[in-house]
Write a protein that holds these residues in place. Structure first.
Motif, PDB file in Angstrom:
ATOM      1  N   LYS B  62       2.830  10.627  27.909  1.00 37.45           N
ATOM      2  CA  LYS B  62       3.533   9.346  27.786  1.00 37.45           C
ATOM      3  C   LYS B  62       4.601   9.211  28.867  1.00 37.45           C
ATOM      4  CE  LYS B  62       2.456   8.380  23.069  1.00 37.45           C
ATOM      5  NZ  LYS B  62       2.792   8.385  21.663  1.00 37.45           N
ATOM      6  N   ILE B  63       4.666   8.018  29.446  1.00 38.41           N
ATOM      7  CA  ILE B  63       5.643   7.760  30.509  1.00 38.41           C
ATOM      8  C   ILE B  63       6.388   6.463  30.193  1.00 38.41           C
ATOM      9  CG2 ILE B  63       4.611   8.998  32.459  1.00 38.41           C
ATOM     10  CD1 ILE B  63       3.070   6.519  33.214  1.00 38.41           C
ATOM     11  N   THR B  64       7.520   6.301  30.858  1.00 36.34           N
ATOM     12  CA  THR B  64       8.303   5.080  30.636  1.00 36.34           C
ATOM     13  C   THR B  64       7.646   3.927  31.391  1.00 36.34           C
ATOM     14  OG1 THR B  64       9.644   5.427  32.597  1.00 36.34           O
ATOM     15  CG2 THR B  64      10.461   6.420  30.539  1.00 36.34           C
ATOM     16  N   LYS B  65       8.124   2.745  31.078  1.00 38.40           N
ATOM     17  CA  LYS B  65       7.602   1.545  31.742  1.00 38.40           C
ATOM     18  C   LYS B  65       7.848   1.637  33.259  1.00 38.40           C
ATOM     19  CE  LYS B  65       6.476  -2.810  32.142  1.00 38.40           C
ATOM     20  NZ  LYS B  65       7.594  -3.698  32.425  1.00 38.40           N
ATOM     21  N   GLU B  66       9.025   2.152  33.601  1.00 40.41           N
ATOM     22  CA  GLU B  66       9.372   2.267  35.028  1.00 40.41           C
ATOM     23  C   GLU B  66       8.458   3.267  35.743  1.00 40.41           C
ATOM     24  OE1 GLU B  66      13.425   3.405  35.684  1.00 40.41           O
ATOM     25  OE2 GLU B  66      13.179   3.244  37.867  1.00 40.41           O
ATOM     26  N   GLN B  67       8.213   4.394  35.088  1.00 44.91           N
ATOM     27  CA  GLN B  67       7.312   5.391  35.683  1.00 44.91           C
ATOM     28  C   GLN B  67       5.903   4.818  35.827  1.00 44.91           C
ATOM     29  OE1 GLN B  67       8.177   8.318  32.632  1.00 44.91           O
ATOM     30  NE2 GLN B  67       8.997   9.740  34.142  1.00 44.91           N
ATOM     31  N   PHE B  68       5.501   4.062  34.808  1.00 45.29           N
ATOM     32  CA  PHE B  68       4.176   3.448  34.880  1.00 45.29           C
ATOM     33  C   PHE B  68       4.100   2.464  36.048  1.00 45.29           C
ATOM     34  CE2 PHE B  68       1.193   0.022  34.044  1.00 45.29           C
ATOM     35  CZ  PHE B  68       0.015   0.742  33.982  1.00 45.29           C
ATOM     36  N   SER B  69       5.178   1.699  36.206  1.00 47.38           N
ATOM     37  CA  SER B  69       5.226   0.711  37.282  1.00 47.38           C
ATOM     38  C   SER B  69       5.030   1.384  38.648  1.00 47.38           C
ATOM     39  CB  SER B  69       6.578  -0.004  37.219  1.00 47.38           C
ATOM     40  OG  SER B  69       6.663  -0.907  38.261  1.00 47.38           O
ATOM     41  N   ASN B  70       5.737   2.505  38.838  1.00 43.29           N
ATOM     42  CA  ASN B  70       5.598   3.243  40.104  1.00 43.29           C
ATOM     43  C   ASN B  70       4.168   3.760  40.296  1.00 43.29           C
ATOM     44  OD1 ASN B  70       8.306   2.844  40.661  1.00 43.29           O
ATOM     45  ND2 ASN B  70       8.937   4.786  39.730  1.00 43.29           N
ATOM     46  N   MET B  71       3.605   4.271  39.214  1.00 43.03           N
ATOM     47  CA  MET B  71       2.241   4.817  39.286  1.00 43.03           C
ATOM     48  C   MET B  71       1.230   3.698  39.572  1.00 43.03           C
ATOM     49  SD  MET B  71       0.307   7.140  36.431  1.00 43.03           S
ATOM     50  CE  MET B  71      -0.318   5.835  35.381  1.00 43.03           C
ATOM     51  N   TYR B  72       1.422   2.583  38.917  1.00 41.02           N
ATOM     52  CA  TYR B  72       0.497   1.447  39.092  1.00 41.02           C
ATOM     53  C   TYR B  72       0.556   0.931  40.535  1.00 41.02           C
ATOM     54  CZ  TYR B  72      -1.668  -3.145  38.228  1.00 41.02           C
ATOM     55  OH  TYR B  72      -2.474  -4.262  38.270  1.00 41.02           O
ATOM     56  N   ASN B  73       1.756   0.843  41.069  1.00 35.08           N
ATOM     57  CA  ASN B  73       1.884   0.386  42.459  1.00 35.08           C
ATOM     58  C   ASN B  73       1.212   1.353  43.435  1.00 35.08           C
ATOM     59  OD1 ASN B  73       3.193  -2.023  41.962  1.00 35.08           O
ATOM     60  ND2 ASN B  73       5.202  -1.051  41.832  1.00 35.08           N
ATOM     61  N   ALA B  74       1.363   2.645  43.165  1.00 43.11           N
ATOM     62  CA  ALA B  74       0.724   3.652  44.037  1.00 43.11           C
ATOM     63  C   ALA B  74      -0.795   3.551  43.939  1.00 43.11           C
ATOM     64  CB  ALA B  74       1.196   5.058  43.654  1.00 43.11           C
ATOM     65  N   LEU B  75      -1.293   3.303  42.740  1.00 42.10           N
ATOM     66  CA  LEU B  75      -2.747   3.172  42.565  1.00 42.10           C
ATOM     67  C   LEU B  75      -3.268   1.951  43.324  1.00 42.10           C
ATOM     68  CD1 LEU B  75      -3.135   4.042  38.753  1.00 42.10           C
ATOM     69  CD2 LEU B  75      -4.088   5.343  40.658  1.00 42.10           C
ATOM     70  N   LYS B  76      -2.540   0.847  43.211  1.00 43.98           N
ATOM     71  CA  LYS B  76      -2.958  -0.377  43.908  1.00 43.98           C
ATOM     72  C   LYS B  76      -2.940  -0.173  45.426  1.00 43.98           C
ATOM     73  CE  LYS B  76      -0.293  -3.472  41.883  1.00 43.98           C
ATOM     74  NZ  LYS B  76       0.294  -4.772  41.534  1.00 43.98           N
ATOM     75  N   GLU B  77      -1.882   0.474  45.865  1.00 43.86           N
ATOM     76  CA  GLU B  77      -1.740   0.748  47.304  1.00 43.86           C
ATOM     77  C   GLU B  77      -2.902   1.604  47.834  1.00 43.86           C
ATOM     78  OE1 GLU B  77       1.895   2.725  49.285  1.00 43.86           O
ATOM     79  OE2 GLU B  77       2.645   1.035  48.094  1.00 43.86           O
ATOM     80  N   ALA B  78      -3.369   2.496  46.976  1.00 48.32           N
ATOM     81  CA  ALA B  78      -4.455   3.398  47.389  1.00 48.32           C
ATOM     82  C   ALA B  78      -5.835   2.750  47.246  1.00 48.32           C
ATOM     83  CB  ALA B  78      -4.392   4.676  46.564  1.00 48.32           C
ATOM     84  N   GLY B  79      -5.878   1.522  46.742  1.00 46.86           N
ATOM     85  CA  GLY B  79      -7.163   0.828  46.670  1.00 46.86           C
ATOM     86  C   GLY B  79      -7.827   0.810  45.312  1.00 46.86           C
ATOM     87  N   PHE B  80      -7.055   1.038  44.249  1.00 46.24           N
ATOM     88  CA  PHE B  80      -7.613   0.965  42.902  1.00 46.24           C
ATOM     89  C   PHE B  80      -7.153  -0.328  42.213  1.00 46.24           C
ATOM     90  CE2 PHE B  80      -7.446   5.501  43.825  1.00 46.24           C
ATOM     91  CZ  PHE B  80      -8.713   5.912  43.431  1.00 46.24           C
ATOM     92  N   TRP B  81      -7.941  -0.783  41.259  1.00 45.11           N
ATOM     93  CA  TRP B  81      -7.539  -1.946  40.455  1.00 45.11           C
ATOM     94  C   TRP B  81      -7.785  -1.643  38.989  1.00 45.11           C
ATOM     95  CZ3 TRP B  81     -10.757  -5.938  37.973  1.00 45.11           C
ATOM     96  CH2 TRP B  81     -12.122  -5.613  37.948  1.00 45.11           C
ATOM     97  N   CYS B  82      -7.047  -2.351  38.128  1.00 42.98           N
ATOM     98  CA  CYS B  82      -7.223  -2.161  36.692  1.00 42.98           C
ATOM     99  C   CYS B  82      -8.208  -3.211  36.196  1.00 42.98           C
ATOM    100  CB  CYS B  82      -5.893  -2.273  35.956  1.00 42.98           C
ATOM    101  SG  CYS B  82      -6.086  -2.122  34.168  1.00 42.98           S
ATOM    102  N   ILE B  83      -9.217  -2.748  35.521  1.00 42.13           N
ATOM    103  CA  ILE B  83     -10.279  -3.633  35.032  1.00 42.13           C
ATOM    104  C   ILE B  83      -9.805  -4.497  33.856  1.00 42.13           C
ATOM    105  CG2 ILE B  83     -12.530  -3.575  33.836  1.00 42.13           C
ATOM    106  CD1 ILE B  83     -13.246  -1.159  35.494  1.00 42.13           C
ATOM    107  N   ASN B  84      -8.776  -4.045  33.152  1.00 42.71           N
ATOM    108  CA  ASN B  84      -8.363  -4.726  31.913  1.00 42.71           C
ATOM    109  C   ASN B  84      -7.367  -5.856  32.111  1.00 42.71           C
ATOM    110  OD1 ASN B  84      -8.536  -1.514  31.377  1.00 42.71           O
ATOM    111  ND2 ASN B  84      -9.617  -2.686  29.824  1.00 42.71           N
ATOM    112  N   ALA B  85      -6.539  -5.749  33.129  1.00 43.46           N
ATOM    113  CA  ALA B  85      -5.524  -6.774  33.376  1.00 43.46           C
ATOM    114  C   ALA B  85      -4.903  -6.523  34.735  1.00 43.46           C
ATOM    115  CB  ALA B  85      -4.444  -6.713  32.295  1.00 43.46           C
ATOM    116  N   GLU B  86      -4.168  -7.534  35.222  1.00 41.13           N
ATOM    117  CA  GLU B  86      -3.510  -7.337  36.515  1.00 41.13           C
ATOM    118  C   GLU B  86      -2.021  -7.050  36.337  1.00 41.13           C
ATOM    119  OE1 GLU B  86      -4.243 -10.310  39.446  1.00 41.13           O
ATOM    120  OE2 GLU B  86      -3.471  -9.005  41.022  1.00 41.13           O
ATOM    121  N   LYS B  87      -1.406  -7.766  35.363  1.00 39.51           N
ATOM    122  CA  LYS B  87       0.046  -7.614  35.190  1.00 39.51           C
ATOM    123  C   LYS B  87       0.372  -6.249  34.577  1.00 39.51           C
ATOM    124  CE  LYS B  87       1.036 -12.483  34.749  1.00 39.51           C
ATOM    125  NZ  LYS B  87       1.112 -13.582  33.804  1.00 39.51           N
TER     126      LYS B  87
END
Lengths: 62, 197
Positions: B62-87
């Protein structure tokens, strides 16, 4: 060094048994053959269904 | 393959598949932000099972919202997308609700990673007995072989899952701790009973 030897599969009496026998046969194959050998065959199955892509790591290395 | 039980390490000199490359790419980003452990089908496939999958399941701590935000941005930057939602708020809320979210390479949906938070103590224990699989180009953390077998045989229980378990039992036969599997079997039974399954 693993021994590379011929292994045989016992045919199953029905589809379910045959599938399990193949799982056992293939597991024995994995156990008795080098990783490069079984994975090369496994990759023919996996890579036929997944589009190759230059990985992030490889991009960075190049 | 060599399994060192003491060091909880499997050395596998396999040729990497496209699925392995995808896994190493994705997990290389995840581990910068949180702990993960790969569970279910890909564990068997990584260790030689002759089948394909469209997804790789992982638990992340489990991670905080802020940690998730950082991880999500890194994933997007690396060329990944979330199939379930964008926000990111929406994706994070799914995780907090105990749902799994999926990520894939941009413009594709297969293969994908299915991420979820552990939902109880039994799930959380996956982080205390994981194994490291060392590959020619990186390493991957997987659930213990006993946990993998127990969940496949006594929780998921489909023919495919039982075959996944059988593969691991056959490949690592002498190194499987069946006392541990039986203990896990009881815990899974209790959980199923409590959930009315």
């Amino acid at each position: 060094m693993q021994e590379n030897k011929r292994v045989f599969m016992k045919p199953g009496k029905n589809n379910k048994e045959d599938r399990i026998n193949f799982v056992k046969f293939w597991a024995k194959y994995v156990r008795t053959h080098e990783d490069e050998e079984w994975s090369r065959q496994q990759n023919m199955l996996i890579n036929s269904q997944i589009k190759p892509r230059v990985s992030i790591k490889e991009k960075a290395e190049n | 393959m060599e399994y060192n039980q003491e060091k909880k390490k499997i050395t596998c000199k396999r040729e990497l598949s496209e699925l392995d490359r995808f896994a190493l790419d994705f997990l290389g980003i995840i581990e910068r932000f949180t702990d993960y452990v790969v569970i279910s089908g890909y564990v068997s496939i990584l260790l030689g099972r002759s089948r394909v999958t469209e997804d790789i399941d992982i638990f992340i701590k489990k991670i905080t919202k802020e940690q998730f935000s950082n991880m999500y941005n890194a994933l997007k930057e690396a060329g990944f997308w979330c199939i379930n939602a964008e926000k990111e708020d929406e994706i994070f809320s799914y995780l907090e609700e105990g749902l799994a979210v999926r990520f894939s390479y941009e413009k594709t949906a297969i293969p994908n990673f299915e991420l979820k938070f552990p939902k109880d103590k039994l799930d959380e224990e996956v982080f205390s007995d994981f194994i490291i699989v060392e590959l020619p180009k990186g390493s991957i953390k997987i659930s213990s072989l006993e946990r993998h077998i127990a969940f496949k045989k006594y929780y998921l229980k489909s023919d495919k899952d039982k075959e996944d378990a059988k593969h691991i039992e056959e490949v690592f036969s002498s190194k499987i701790d069946y006392n541990k599997i039986n203990k896990l079997k009881e815990l899974i039974k209790n959980r199923n009973k409590n959930a009315g399954k």
